[in-house]
Write a protein that holds these residues in place. Structure first.
Motif, mmCIF file in Angstrom:
data_model
loop_
_atom_site.group_PDB
_atom_site.id
_atom_site.type_symbol
_atom_site.label_atom_id
_atom_site.label_comp_id
_atom_site.label_asym_id
_atom_site.label_seq_id
_atom_site.Cartn_x
_atom_site.Cartn_y
_atom_site.Cartn_z
ATOM 1 N N SER A 14 0.817 -1.213 0.000
ATOM 2 C CA SER A 14 0.000 0.000 0.000
ATOM 3 C C SER A 14 0.852 1.265 0.000
ATOM 4 C CB SER A 14 -0.924 0.020 1.224
ATOM 5 O OG SER A 14 -0.192 0.375 2.400
ATOM 6 N N THR A 15 0.202 2.391 -0.303
ATOM 7 C CA THR A 15 0.882 3.681 -0.243
ATOM 8 C C THR A 15 1.167 4.088 1.209
ATOM 9 O OG1 THR A 15 -1.315 4.699 -0.417
ATOM 10 C CG2 THR A 15 -0.002 4.565 -2.420
ATOM 11 N N HIS A 16 0.427 3.546 2.174
ATOM 12 C CA HIS A 16 0.730 3.831 3.568
ATOM 13 C C HIS A 16 2.129 3.309 3.930
ATOM 14 C CE1 HIS A 16 -3.457 4.648 5.561
ATOM 15 N NE2 HIS A 16 -3.138 5.517 4.612
ATOM 16 N N TRP A 19 6.722 7.289 3.746
ATOM 17 C CA TRP A 19 7.884 8.039 4.197
ATOM 18 C C TRP A 19 8.976 8.142 3.132
ATOM 19 C CZ3 TRP A 19 9.147 11.233 8.033
ATOM 20 C CH2 TRP A 19 10.504 11.508 8.246
ATOM 21 N N ASP A 20 9.229 7.047 2.435
ATOM 22 C CA ASP A 20 10.399 7.035 1.562
ATOM 23 C C ASP A 20 10.080 7.052 0.077
ATOM 24 O OD1 ASP A 20 9.408 4.487 1.279
ATOM 25 O OD2 ASP A 20 11.094 3.468 2.226
ATOM 26 N N ASN A 21 8.808 7.326 -0.301
ATOM 27 C CA ASN A 21 8.543 7.401 -1.742
ATOM 28 C C ASN A 21 9.191 8.653 -2.310
ATOM 29 O OD1 ASN A 21 6.313 9.594 -2.464
ATOM 30 N ND2 ASN A 21 5.716 8.660 -0.497
ATOM 31 N N GLY A 30 4.628 14.324 10.275
ATOM 32 C CA GLY A 30 3.835 13.550 11.218
ATOM 33 C C GLY A 30 2.858 12.600 10.565
ATOM 34 N N CYS A 31 2.272 12.980 9.470
ATOM 35 C CA CYS A 31 1.286 12.108 8.818
ATOM 36 C C CYS A 31 1.938 11.060 7.924
ATOM 37 C CB CYS A 31 0.299 12.948 8.000
ATOM 38 S SG CYS A 31 -0.950 13.755 9.036
ATOM 39 N N HIS A 32 3.229 11.179 7.683
ATOM 40 C CA HIS A 32 3.926 10.187 6.861
ATOM 41 C C HIS A 32 4.673 9.159 7.692
ATOM 42 C CE1 HIS A 32 3.398 11.759 2.668
ATOM 43 N NE2 HIS A 32 2.912 12.765 3.378
ATOM 44 N N ALA A 33 4.858 9.444 8.979
ATOM 45 C CA ALA A 33 5.415 8.477 9.930
ATOM 46 C C ALA A 33 4.858 8.815 11.301
ATOM 47 C CB ALA A 33 6.934 8.518 9.930
ATOM 48 N N PRO A 34 3.544 8.644 11.487
ATOM 49 C CA PRO A 34 2.902 9.104 12.734
ATOM 50 C C PRO A 34 3.251 8.230 13.937
ATOM 51 C CG PRO A 34 1.319 7.959 11.331
ATOM 52 C CD PRO A 34 2.585 8.073 10.531
ATOM 53 N N ALA A 35 3.446 8.913 15.066
ATOM 54 C CA ALA A 35 3.647 8.170 16.313
ATOM 55 C C ALA A 35 2.354 7.467 16.707
ATOM 56 C CB ALA A 35 4.119 9.110 17.412
ATOM 57 N N ARG A 66 10.929 5.296 10.987
ATOM 58 C CA ARG A 66 10.148 6.142 10.090
ATOM 59 C C ARG A 66 10.002 5.527 8.706
ATOM 60 N NH1 ARG A 66 12.477 12.205 11.689
ATOM 61 N NH2 ARG A 66 11.717 12.166 13.856
ATOM 62 N N GLU A 67 10.964 4.691 8.337
ATOM 63 C CA GLU A 67 10.915 4.068 7.016
ATOM 64 C C GLU A 67 9.703 3.161 6.845
ATOM 65 O OE1 GLU A 67 13.028 1.231 9.705
ATOM 66 O OE2 GLU A 67 13.084 3.396 9.344
ATOM 67 N N GLU A 68 9.024 2.796 7.935
ATOM 68 C CA GLU A 68 7.828 1.957 7.831
ATOM 69 C C GLU A 68 6.578 2.765 7.492
ATOM 70 O OE1 GLU A 68 7.145 -0.753 11.002
ATOM 71 O OE2 GLU A 68 9.191 -1.515 11.014
ATOM 72 N N GLY A 69 6.718 4.086 7.410
ATOM 73 C CA GLY A 69 5.589 4.918 6.995
ATOM 74 C C GLY A 69 4.446 4.899 8.002
ATOM 75 N N VAL A 70 3.231 4.818 7.479
ATOM 76 C CA VAL A 70 2.042 4.707 8.338
ATOM 77 C C VAL A 70 1.903 3.224 8.672
ATOM 78 C CG1 VAL A 70 -0.415 5.206 8.571
ATOM 79 C CG2 VAL A 70 1.014 6.660 7.126
ATOM 80 N N HIS A 71 2.507 2.820 9.768
ATOM 81 C CA HIS A 71 2.598 1.393 10.075
ATOM 82 C C HIS A 71 1.494 0.948 11.043
ATOM 83 C CE1 HIS A 71 4.152 2.892 13.717
ATOM 84 N NE2 HIS A 71 5.303 2.224 13.823
ATOM 85 N N CYS A 72 1.527 -0.330 11.380
ATOM 86 C CA CYS A 72 0.458 -0.944 12.179
ATOM 87 C C CYS A 72 0.258 -0.221 13.504
ATOM 88 C CB CYS A 72 0.775 -2.408 12.456
ATOM 89 S SG CYS A 72 1.277 -3.363 11.012
#
Length: 328
Positions: A54-56, A60-62, A79-84, A99-105
């Motif tokens: 997915s794009t999520h 972060w790294d696209n 914040g929205c590309h690698a949110p805590a 952060r490289e995991e982007g919007v992760h689980c």
């Protein structure tokens, strides 16, 4: 077999409980000691595979995001590309690790020390703390934490369908699909539930029909040709295209075809939210195209793309222009 199943369940539960109440409790820790997306993927196999494509996962790294932020230098975008966590007040803060995991689980499912989701657990034993059912997972508000502009459009349109209904197709399955010997036994006790796929991006949506409606509303004939007018309405509860950043484009084309199916004229319109040319939800808009007399068919096509990206069809439709055809 059925008589042994309850006994096996009791034995397994006792065995696991003897080792620890939550043997994988570390998955609910935040920061570098917490779960990676792959950790989650060991048990939630299908969800992880969907998210990974997915794009999520690539948020972060696209290349487009890296270029737009001059190598991650624009703090307000991060914040929205690698949110805590999406459960924090206001726009999510950028996390310090992975952060490289982007919007992760963890960003969407770790809620104050428990892993939360939209459906209650049916597992024989929960390997980590699990929250009760969270209604927010079925609301547009959750997506609006980051997709602020589109969420405002949805509110203004008084939309009934939520983001999840269109962007996360429904699926009936068990929450976990682990393949280990013991894991398979535990999974066998789970119930199948109605959930959502975690693909998110539009390429995973099989059918765009219903996103827009198009009608041929007028054909004005002249000796040397005709002018056709088509009315197009966005039926989704946000503009087409939508999005806060990235210069998403919808290309609307109207072209005439002769009796042999060859193109004999047409026009194109580029629709951008940033330029105020996007289709507003529920607001009909008319487009007129001049065509030569030999045109027999009018073809409409809408395609969507990001800047410098591949186009994806959104809607296609044809009308007969023969004098005996379907002309208003």
């Amino acid at each position: 077999m059925s008589a042994r199943r309850p006994l096996l369940a009791v034995a397994l539960a006792a065995l696991l409980a003897a080792g620890a109440c939550h043997p994988y409790a570390y998955l609910t820790e935040s920061g570098p000691r917490g779960a990676t997306s792959l950790d989650c993927g060991h048990c939630h196999v299908e969800v992880y595979a969907e998210w990974s494509a997915s794009t999520h996962a690539a948020s972060w790294d696209n290349a487009a995001f890296v270029a737009a932020t001059s190598g991650h230098r624009f703090d307000r975008c991060l914040g929205c590309h690698a949110p805590a966590s999406v459960f924090a007040e206001g726009v999510p803060a950028v996390r310090a690790d992975r952060r490289e995991e982007g919007v992760h689980c963890v960003a969407c499912h770790l809620d104050h020390g428990v892993l939360a989701g939209p459906v209650p657990s049916t597992a024989l034993i929960d390997p980590h703390p699990v929250a009760a059912e969270r209604a927010i997972y079925g609301t547009a508000e959750l997506c609006g934490k980051c997709h602020e502009g589109t969420y405002r459009e949805w509110l203004d349109a008084e939309g009934e369908e939520t983001c999840q209904e269109c962007h996360m197709p429904a699926v009936t399955r068990k929450v976990t699909q682990a393949e280990g010997v013991l894991s398979r036994v535990l999974v066998s006790f789970e119930d199948e539930v109605v959930g959502r796929r975690h693909s998110f991006h539009l390429d995973a949506v099989a059918d765009f029909e219903g996103a827009v409606e198009a009608r041929l509303v007028a054909v004005e004939r002249r000796d040397d040709g005709m002018t056709c007018e088509v009315e197009v309405t966005a039926l989704v509860p946000h503009s087409v295209p939508t999005g806060d950043f990235g210069f998403r484009r919808v290309l609307l084309s109207l072209e005439g075809l002769d009796a042999g199916g060859d193109r004999v004229g047409g026009s194109e319109w580029e629709l951008y939210k940033e330029l105020g040319t996007a289709l507003a939800p529920g607001a009909p808009r008319r487009f007129a195209v001049p065509l030569p007399a030999e045109a027999r068919t009018l073809r409409l096509a809408l395609s969507r793309s990001k800047r410098d990206g591949d186009a994806r069809g959104v809607h296609a439709q044809e009308w007969s222009l023969d004098t005996g055809g379907d002309i208003p």
